[in-house]
Write a protein that holds these residues in place. Structure first.
Motif, short mmCIF file in Angstrom:
data_model
loop_
_atom_site.label_atom_id
_atom_site.label_comp_id
_atom_site.label_asym_id
_atom_site.label_seq_id
_atom_site.Cartn_x
_atom_site.Cartn_y
_atom_site.Cartn_z
N LEU A 1 8.47 10.09 -5.36
CA LEU A 1 7.51 9.34 -4.56
C LEU A 1 8.01 9.14 -3.12
CD1 LEU A 1 4.76 7.84 -4.84
CD2 LEU A 1 6.04 5.77 -5.43
N TYR A 2 9.22 9.59 -2.85
CA TYR A 2 9.84 9.29 -1.55
C TYR A 2 9.03 9.85 -0.38
CZ TYR A 2 13.41 8.84 2.06
OH TYR A 2 14.08 8.52 3.20
N GLN A 3 8.60 11.12 -0.50
CA GLN A 3 7.88 11.75 0.61
C GLN A 3 6.55 11.05 0.88
OE1 GLN A 3 9.34 14.09 2.59
NE2 GLN A 3 7.58 13.59 3.88
N ASN A 4 5.88 10.62 -0.19
CA ASN A 4 4.61 9.89 -0.03
C ASN A 4 4.82 8.61 0.77
OD1 ASN A 4 4.00 11.07 -3.23
ND2 ASN A 4 2.62 11.56 -1.56
N ILE A 5 5.91 7.91 0.43
CA ILE A 5 6.16 6.61 1.08
C ILE A 5 6.53 6.82 2.54
CG2 ILE A 5 7.72 4.61 1.11
CD1 ILE A 5 7.85 4.86 -1.95
N ILE A 6 7.32 7.84 2.83
CA ILE A 6 7.72 8.12 4.21
C ILE A 6 6.49 8.44 5.07
CG2 ILE A 6 8.99 9.73 5.68
CD1 ILE A 6 10.70 7.66 4.19
N ASP A 7 5.49 9.05 4.47
CA ASP A 7 4.28 9.41 5.21
C ASP A 7 3.42 8.19 5.56
OD1 ASP A 7 5.01 12.03 5.17
OD2 ASP A 7 3.78 12.57 3.43
N PHE A 8 3.63 7.08 4.85
CA PHE A 8 2.86 5.86 5.17
C PHE A 8 3.34 5.32 6.51
CE2 PHE A 8 2.51 4.99 0.34
CZ PHE A 8 1.36 5.77 0.27
N PRO A 9 2.44 4.77 7.34
CA PRO A 9 2.84 4.25 8.67
C PRO A 9 3.95 3.21 8.60
CG PRO A 9 0.45 4.36 8.49
CD PRO A 9 0.99 4.67 7.13
N GLU A 10 3.93 2.35 7.60
CA GLU A 10 4.93 1.28 7.49
C GLU A 10 6.01 1.58 6.45
OE1 GLU A 10 3.33 -2.73 7.42
OE2 GLU A 10 1.44 -1.96 8.20
N GLY A 11 6.00 2.79 5.90
CA GLY A 11 7.04 3.21 4.97
C GLY A 11 7.20 2.29 3.78
N PHE A 12 8.43 1.86 3.51
CA PHE A 12 8.71 1.02 2.35
C PHE A 12 8.15 -0.40 2.49
CE2 PHE A 12 11.68 4.39 1.47
CZ PHE A 12 11.78 4.42 0.09
N GLU A 13 7.77 -0.77 3.69
CA GLU A 13 7.20 -2.11 3.91
C GLU A 13 5.68 -2.10 3.82
OE1 GLU A 13 9.16 -4.83 4.01
OE2 GLU A 13 10.64 -3.26 3.55
N THR A 14 5.11 -1.00 3.36
CA THR A 14 3.66 -0.91 3.17
C THR A 14 3.23 -1.85 2.04
OG1 THR A 14 3.67 1.40 3.85
CG2 THR A 14 1.74 0.63 2.62
N ARG A 15 2.25 -2.70 2.34
CA ARG A 15 1.69 -3.58 1.29
C ARG A 15 0.65 -2.77 0.54
NH1 ARG A 15 3.41 -8.81 2.12
NH2 ARG A 15 2.01 -9.54 0.48
N ILE A 16 0.76 -2.78 -0.79
CA ILE A 16 -0.07 -1.86 -1.58
C ILE A 16 -1.36 -2.50 -2.09
CG2 ILE A 16 1.89 -0.47 -2.26
CD1 ILE A 16 1.89 -1.93 -4.94
N GLY A 17 -1.62 -3.75 -1.72
CA GLY A 17 -2.88 -4.38 -2.09
C GLY A 17 -2.89 -4.84 -3.55
N GLU A 18 -3.97 -5.51 -3.92
CA GLU A 18 -4.09 -6.06 -5.26
C GLU A 18 -4.05 -4.97 -6.32
OE1 GLU A 18 -7.09 -9.04 -7.75
OE2 GLU A 18 -7.54 -8.48 -5.70
N ARG A 19 -3.13 -5.12 -7.27
CA ARG A 19 -2.94 -4.17 -8.37
C ARG A 19 -2.67 -2.75 -7.86
NH1 ARG A 19 -4.75 -6.44 -13.37
NH2 ARG A 19 -4.75 -4.34 -14.24
N GLY A 20 -2.13 -2.63 -6.64
CA GLY A 20 -1.79 -1.32 -6.09
C GLY A 20 -2.99 -0.48 -5.73
N ILE A 21 -4.05 -1.15 -5.24
CA ILE A 21 -5.34 -0.47 -5.02
C ILE A 21 -5.25 0.62 -3.96
CG2 ILE A 21 -6.18 -2.08 -3.26
CD1 ILE A 21 -8.94 -1.88 -4.66
N THR A 22 -4.28 0.53 -3.04
CA THR A 22 -4.19 1.53 -1.96
C THR A 22 -3.51 2.82 -2.41
OG1 THR A 22 -2.12 0.54 -1.20
CG2 THR A 22 -4.15 -0.24 -0.16
N LEU A 23 -2.96 2.83 -3.62
CA LEU A 23 -2.27 4.02 -4.13
C LEU A 23 -3.16 4.77 -5.12
CD1 LEU A 23 1.28 2.53 -4.85
CD2 LEU A 23 0.46 3.59 -2.74
N SER A 24 -2.90 6.06 -5.26
CA SER A 24 -3.60 6.85 -6.28
C SER A 24 -3.02 6.53 -7.66
CB SER A 24 -3.45 8.35 -5.99
OG SER A 24 -2.09 8.73 -6.19
#
Length: 593
Positions: free
Chosen positions: A467-490
């Motif tokens: 999952l590392y490459q996916n996280i690096i591609d996010f604008p805020e990286g590891f500090e990305t808030r994933i929303g309720e129940r991880g709604i922003t993730l597939s």
């Protein structure tokens, strides 16, 4: 009051708030009674002084009398103002003790309920929905707070004021006191009845509003489906129907509520009429002065609010008792998942199931029938089976969410019931079938099991879960808030993050419950290759319906309807030409297709 007796321990804990609140209530009421007596003295002074004043008309003594009279009236006025200020100050102290006490009790009670919820077994949560759990810790506790706060405050005020005022009124004139007090019990009963109707209709309005909100929420959440099936008009009709029902309920409440203050004014006015009529007779008989009549009218107004509050307080106490009864119902649940010896030790990871049978307590479904398996420390085992075969039940029993109905489960040849629950679970890494992520940053979700986990360990776990490459591609990286129940993730990203969370703890026993169902074949192969390294020298239980995941394990068990139908290594089971080979060939054909 039996249900509310649960709160006595908190009243005892905060007894000084209660004691000082009672003292301040008595003092504030004393400063409320004194002004009425000063008004009586003032009026009687005016009546008596005026006769003498006119007697010395145009005499030099008249101006001296006026100065004394004016100074006396000013003094009485200042004293009444001072008394009012002191009464207000001590009322402030009453609220700073009794209402503050209620907030402390509310805080403690919520914590008690929440802590108790966390001790309850999974079977409890299967029987009760989340909304009900939330209502008891929020709405019901709020109603209970109204009892330990405002209800006790108004109750103490009523008792002290009645004792002080009525005893003083009777000492002045018992006959007039009786007539004055006649309408007040009627007022209290009437307010009690009206208040109960208001409360009942308010609750109906809340239920109607809840249905209306649900209708709107579902319509907006499912707007794509609604438009696709051209159901806009039907949705509007449903909303109009619920909205009309809400309007009707609100109008019914308004009709009842409109009786409240006219009823109060009528009965208070009746008391005043009786004061003037009966008091006038007493004045003419020479047993009272006109100042006494005014004093009694002030006492009537002083008693009006406490009597009104009696009906309100009784109603609030009833609601609090009903809410506390609901709270006590849940607090009465005791978990059966307890440690018999509270053993704390570092486990190696050997697992053994001996003739385990498990029946779900809420549904009566038999999930496992005479299930046995043995895993050495550091070995891996895969459990395969179709939906409903009992695979996930094994994970629940290993993490001790449930206890076996029959048979025995041992860890390192020690019964699992002997282990301290916290110590046991801290040494396990569990990836559930239904992934749950918290509305937090990616880093905090990974370090959930160990808050002090270094960032390097988090990044390594994420790499192992591909999952590392996916996280690096996010604008805020590891500090990305994933929303309720991880709604922003597939779906696949959520599963991989859940795997990272489990392996980051470096557990002695790793349990993977069908955790690769939402990833594609290529991602699955990458994760499985990484898991080979992670699973080395670590006891691993792989629960899956896919043969590709099971191939990693040293041993495979095939479950069907809670029973073991085959077991052995991948090669042995293929050679056996049984259920495992059939499942393997079907999945191979599906992948090729």
């Amino acid at each position: 009051m039996k249900a509310l007796s649960h709160l006595n321990k908190y009243l005892l804990k905060y007894k000084w708030y209660l004691i000082w609140g009672t003292v301040f209530t008595v003092i504030s009421n004393l400063f409320g009674i004194f002004p009425a007596q000063l008004v009586r003295y003032s009026l009687d002074l005016v009546r008596e002084t005026l006769d003498i004043y006119y007697l010395y008309d145009k005499a030099e003594l008249q101006s001296a009398l006026y100065k004394i009279f004016a100074f006396s009236i000013l003094l009485y006025g200042i004293l009444i103002l001072v008394m009012a200020l002191l009464k207000g100050f001590f009322l402030f102290l009453v609220r700073q003790t009794l209402i503050v006490m209620s907030r402390h009790i509310e805080y403690d009670l919520k914590n008690e309920i929440y802590d108790h919820y966390q001790t309850l077994p999974l079977s409890f949560y299967r029987r009760h929905n989340t909304g009900d759990l939330m209502a008891r810790i929020s709405e019901d506790v709020s109603k209970v707070r109204m009892y330990v706060g405002p209800s006790i405050m108004y109750g103490l005020n009523l008792i002290t004021l009645f004792i002080l005022v009525i005893s003083y009124m009777v000492s002045i004139n018992a006959r007039l006191s009786l007539y004055v007090l006649l309408p007040l019990p009627i007022l209290s009963v009437a307010i009690y009845i009206v208040n109960n109707v208001v409360i009942r209709r308010s609750e109906e309005i809340q239920r109607s509003l809840s249905r209306l909100s649900t209708t709107v929420q579902e319509a907006f959440s499912g707007i794509r489906v609604l438009k696709a099936f051209v159901k806009e008009d039907t949705s509007a009709e449903n909303f109009a129907r619920e909205s009309d029902l809400y309007r009707q309920k609100s109008l019914q409440l308004t009709k009842v509520d409109s009786l409240f203050f006219p009823l109060v004014v009528l009965l208070v006015g009746l008391s005043n009429v009786l004061v003037v009529f009966v008091g006038g007779q007493e004045v003419m008989a020479g047993r009272l002065t006109p100042g006494n009549i005014t004093e009694f009218i002030l006492y009537v107004y002083m008693l009006t609010w406490p009597v009104m509050a009696l009906g309100w307080t009784t109603s609030q106490t009833q609601r609090a008792a009903a809410s506390q009864q609901r709270i006590n119902e849940f607090l009465g649940y005791k978990t059966e998942i307890v440690s018999e010896k509270k053993l704390k030790r570092e486990i190696e990871g050997a697992l053994e199931f001996k003739h385990v049978r498990f029946v779900y307590p809420d549904s009566g479904i038999v999930a496992l029938k005479d299930f046995s398996m043995q895993v050495k420390a550091g070995e891996s085992i895969a459990i395969l089976g179709t939906t409903g075969s009992g695979k996930s039940t094994i994970a629940n029993l290993l993490t001790r969410m449930y206890d076996a109905s029959a048979g025995e489960i041992r860890v390192d040849n020690i019964p699992i019931r002997d282990y301290n629950l916290t110590s046991l679970r801290e040494q396990m890494g569990y990836v559930p079938q239904d992934v749950f992520l918290f509305s937090e940053t990616i880093s905090n979700n990974v370090r959930f099991g160990k808050p002090d986990m270094p960032q390097e360990r988090i990044e390594q776990a994420v790499r192992d879960a591909d999952l590392y490459q996916n996280i690096i591609d996010f604008p805020e990286g590891f500090e990305t808030r994933i929303g309720e129940r991880g709604i922003t993730l597939s779906g696949g990203q959520k599963q991989r993050l859940s795997i990272a969370r489990a392996i980051a703890r470096d557990p002695k026993i790793l349990i993977l419950d069908d955790c690769l169902s939402a990833v594609d074949t290529n991602t699955e192969n990458i994760i499985l290759n990484n898991l080979k390294r992670i699973m080395a020298n670590r006891t691993s239980v792989i629960i899956s319906h896919r043969v590709s995941s099971a191939k990693l394990a040293d041993k495979i068990i095939v479950l069907d309807d809670g029973e073991v139908v085959e077991q052995g290594s991948h090669e042995e089971l293929l050679a056996h030409n049984g259920a495992y080979r059939e499942l393997y060939e079907k999945q191979l054909q599906a992948e090729e297709a």
